[in-house]
Design a protein around this motif. Structure first.
Motif, PDB file in Angstrom:
ATOM      1  N   ARG A  17       0.836  -1.205   0.000  1.00 47.86           N
ATOM      2  CA  ARG A  17       0.000   0.000   0.000  1.00 47.86           C
ATOM      3  C   ARG A  17       0.871   1.256   0.000  1.00 47.86           C
ATOM      4  NH1 ARG A  17      -5.530  -0.636   2.572  1.00 47.86           N
ATOM      5  NH2 ARG A  17      -5.934  -2.864   2.459  1.00 47.86           N
ATOM      6  N   VAL A  18       1.898   1.253   0.833  1.00 44.18           N
ATOM      7  CA  VAL A  18       2.813   2.400   0.901  1.00 44.18           C
ATOM      8  C   VAL A  18       3.492   2.605  -0.448  1.00 44.18           C
ATOM      9  CG1 VAL A  18       4.916   3.315   1.963  1.00 44.18           C
ATOM     10  CG2 VAL A  18       3.201   2.173   3.378  1.00 44.18           C
ATOM     11  N   ALA A  19       4.006   1.528  -1.016  1.00 40.77           N
ATOM     12  CA  ALA A  19       4.687   1.619  -2.313  1.00 40.77           C
ATOM     13  C   ALA A  19       3.733   2.157  -3.379  1.00 40.77           C
ATOM     14  CB  ALA A  19       5.242   0.254  -2.719  1.00 40.77           C
ATOM     15  N   ALA A  20       2.489   1.704  -3.359  1.00 40.36           N
ATOM     16  CA  ALA A  20       1.509   2.162  -4.348  1.00 40.36           C
ATOM     17  C   ALA A  20       1.201   3.651  -4.174  1.00 40.36           C
ATOM     18  CB  ALA A  20       0.229   1.334  -4.239  1.00 40.36           C
ATOM     19  N   LEU A  21       1.011   4.091  -2.931  1.00 42.06           N
ATOM     20  CA  LEU A  21       0.741   5.511  -2.691  1.00 42.06           C
ATOM     21  C   LEU A  21       1.916   6.381  -3.123  1.00 42.06           C
ATOM     22  CD1 LEU A  21      -1.040   5.347   0.789  1.00 42.06           C
ATOM     23  CD2 LEU A  21      -2.063   6.045  -1.391  1.00 42.06           C
TER      24      LEU A  21
END
Length: 113
Positions: A17-21
């Protein structure tokens, strides 16, 4: 071939999720010139608003974000515009990290009496 409802959903780990954001933030900057300076500066100003009844907790939360961004304590009171480009990016990455993990919080938390 239509995509069915549940088959569209994919479970993501907190790291994913962090990488996607962060990836979306990079794309937004590249494609739309997404300058979020005003939004982040407004957020910081709201967190530092001494008239807010939650001022102390807001100040601690903001310090936690600066800490997560590895920005030294001596820089925690700096305005967003006074931060270096690396510090700004680190702050936004820290905010994205919090956004990602908060979305994983339990839905129905309760407080004890």
């Amino acid at each position: 071939m239509a995509i069915e409802g549940d088959s569209m959903l994919v479970e993501l780990t907190a790291g994913q999720r962090v990488a996607a954001l962060n990836h979306v933030a990079l794309l937004r900057a590249q494609l739309m010139g997404g300058n979020c300076e005003n939004d982040v500066a407004r957020f910081i100003a709201e967190m530092r608003d001494v008239t807010d009844s939650n001022y102390q907790d807001n100040k601690r939360a903001l310090s936690a974000i600066f800490f997560l961004a590895n920005i030294g304590k001596d820089r925690h009171s700096a305005d967003f515009t006074d931060l270096t480009t690396d510090e700004r990016n680190a702050l936004i990455r820290a905010m994205n990290h919090l956004k990602a993990v908060v979305s994983l919080f339990p839905k129905r938390m309760t407080l004890s009496n």
